[in-house]
Design a protein around this motif. Structure first.
Motif, PDB file in Angstrom:
ATOM      1  N   PRO A 121     110.310 116.720  46.135  1.00 47.13           N
ATOM      2  CA  PRO A 121     109.985 116.589  47.565  1.00 47.13           C
ATOM      3  C   PRO A 121     110.001 117.948  48.271  1.00 47.13           C
ATOM      4  N   THR A 122     110.905 118.828  47.886  1.00 47.70           N
ATOM      5  CA  THR A 122     110.949 120.165  48.478  1.00 47.70           C
ATOM      6  C   THR A 122     109.687 120.956  48.132  1.00 47.70           C
ATOM      7  N   ARG A 143     106.779 119.705  47.595  1.00 47.65           N
ATOM      8  CA  ARG A 143     105.694 119.140  48.398  1.00 47.65           C
ATOM      9  C   ARG A 143     105.741 119.678  49.821  1.00 47.65           C
ATOM     10  N   GLN A 144     106.957 119.726  50.359  1.00 43.38           N
ATOM     11  CA  GLN A 144     107.123 120.216  51.722  1.00 43.38           C
ATOM     12  C   GLN A 144     106.718 121.690  51.809  1.00 43.38           C
ATOM     13  N   THR A 145     107.093 122.454  50.823  1.00 43.20           N
ATOM     14  CA  THR A 145     106.716 123.871  50.783  1.00 43.20           C
ATOM     15  C   THR A 145     105.207 124.023  50.794  1.00 43.20           C
ATOM     16  N   THR A 172     103.657 123.399  54.211  1.00 43.52           N
ATOM     17  CA  THR A 172     104.054 124.152  55.397  1.00 43.52           C
ATOM     18  C   THR A 172     104.111 125.670  55.224  1.00 43.52           C
TER      19      THR A 172
END
Lengths: 281, 201
Positions: free
Chosen positions: B57-58, B60-62, B65
């Motif tokens: 999930p991290t 994906r967030q990276t 953004t």
């Protein structure tokens, strides 16, 4: 070093290994054996690294001999293998002696078989691989009758198991949703899964083109070119899907509605013209 | 618009960006920031990321953004490609653009083209022009064999097919210039940032 002599090639015999991934910035496809599992298995059966080069045949017809006692193995489509005039087995290690002829006959189902020779085929690599890429022309030319290929030195022992089960290729291809599913009308996904699709005669190592009812898009808007993967199910404006195999282009401008699993991408490499194909989620 | 992450089987993911500039600005940033990425293939407004394992999930967030680093291509001398404008789709392109055949040729030779990225085939470069007068859709069905050196158009792009092979672009001409040579270093003539002009021969 020993030598493998090609006496006959059948419709198409190519040298393949696991390809040349990582060169998309040059516009170079990953290429490599179309049925990667069969290529790997053939190599393991003769104690080769999986990356060793094999001969990929389409619809059989390959006839070879060796000049020293050599282990070989054939894996891929279910097919009869003849040692001189005697049927022997595919998916097992076989000893060839000088004077023997090994023939891979045309498969009953499926399309491609892989001949691994213990020590691996030593043709000159291009951009790090011995694979023939039929889309770009990179790699060795298709094999011809009379050609001799050098065979390398074995690097590991033969495996203890000398026979593997031959899994017949499936015409039911497992998929997950593709990145551009939202470019299609809502009913397109169920149409993809419900229909029986027919493989056309235009198939090759680049793609299998399928025939069936059109998969309709939401609009005529152009999709920008974007990266492709082996197993991508792409739908051009005609609505007729195609399944990309190992020699797929690096990028393409038509939406991808689904992606095959690795295993189903190997099965797609065994489709022959006229095959009745289904997709399953 | 916000970026989107689009699943592409177990081994890849497609990062859709606002436009070409954003996609290219993320090239150097993504490589170091997300562990499982083994290769990045840029597209018109996307980055295809090949993965050695699943994204966290991290991760994906990276990807959604992280700030990009704008790329400034280094224009050296512009290359000139001579082309015969006799492609199979030249008249269709004239019809689609509302230009005369001569008008299509003038529009193609009259602008500076810049290589945005390479892909599709060895030595194939996606060329961005200065205006959209020649923006045409791809052919409804791709051809299985396009002649070597064919000059094509699709969407906002022009390009030259370095070798005979499948292609879905509208063909307006043909060049003799060699775009791909394994003995050359680099093997591809056209690299991102290169500027070029076409001249009618």
């Amino acid at each position: 070093m020993s030598t493998l002599t090609i006496h006959a090639t059948g419709p198409l015999a190519l040298v393949q290994d696991l390809g040349r991934p990582g060169l998309a910035h040059l516009g170079v496809s990953p290429s490599g054996a179309a049925d990667r599992a069969a290529h790997r298995l053939a190599n393991r059966l003769v104690g080769n690294p999986e990356s060793a080069a094999t001969v990929e045949t389409s619809l059989g017809g390959l006839v070879v001999s060796v000049d020293t006692v050599t282990w070989v193995a054939v894996a891929g489509a279910p097919t009869e293998v003849l040692l001189n005039t005697t049927p022997t087995a595919s998916h097992t290690a076989i000893v060839l002696s000088p004077g023997d002829r090994l023939r891979i006959t045309a498969p009953r189902t499926g399309l491609r078989s892989y001949l691994a020779v213990r020590g691996g085929l030593q043709v000159t690599p291009v951009l790090g691989s011995r694979s023939t890429d039929v889309l770009s022309g990179l790699g060795p030319a298709p094999l011809t009758g009379g050609q001799r290929l050098l065979v390398g030195t074995p690097t590991a022992a033969l495996p203890d198991a000398d026979r593997a089960p031959a899994r017949p290729p499936s015409t039911v291809l497992e998929v997950t949703e593709g990145p551009r599913l939202d470019w299609f009308v809502p009913s397109a996904w169920s149409r993809l899964l419900d229909q029986v699709w027919t493989a056309t005669a235009e198939l090759n190592r680049v793609a299998v083109r399928l025939q069936g009812p059109a998969l309709a898009r939401l609009s005529d808007a152009e999709l920008g070119s974007e990266g492709l993967v082996r197993g991508a199910v792409q739908v051009p404006a005609s609505g007729q899907p195609l399944v990309f195999l190992s020699d797929h282009p690096v990028t393409g401008g038509y939406p991808v509605i689904a992606v095959l699993t690795e295993r189903s991408a190997d099965d797609a490499a065994q489709l022959r013209p006229g095959a009745q194909v289904r997709f399953r989620r | 618009m916000t970026r989107r992450l689009l699943d592409y089987g177990a081994g890849a993911v497609l990062l859709e960006c606002a436009d070409l500039a954003e996609a290219l600005s993320l090239l150097s940033v993504v490589r170091g920031a997300v562990d499982p990425v083994t290769e990045i293939v840029p597209g018109a407004r996307t980055l295809l990321l090949r993965l050695s394992g699943p994204l966290t999930p991290t991760d994906r967030q990276t990807l959604l953004t992280v700030e990009g680093k704008p790329v400034h291509p280094t224009p050296g001398e512009a290359i000139t490609l001579r082309a015969r404008y006799d492609g199979a789709d030249l008249h269709e392109v004239a019809r689609l653009t509302g230009l005369s055949v001569e008008g299509v040729v003038r529009a193609h030779t009259g602008q500076t083209w810049t290589v945005a990225f390479c892909g599709f085939a060895p030595g194939f470069a996606y060329l961005r022009g200065e205006h959209n007068a020649l923006s045409v859709p791809r052919r409804p069905t791709p051809r299985t064999a396009v002649p070597t050196g064919s000059v094509g158009l699709a969407g906002p792009w022009s390009g030259v097919y370095p070798r005979r092979g499948p292609g879905g672009w509208q063909l307006i001409g043909r060049t003799e210039t060699v775009l791909w040579d394994l003995d050359a270093d680099p093997p591809a003539l056209l690299q991102p940032g290169q500027q070029l002009h076409f001249v009618e021969s």
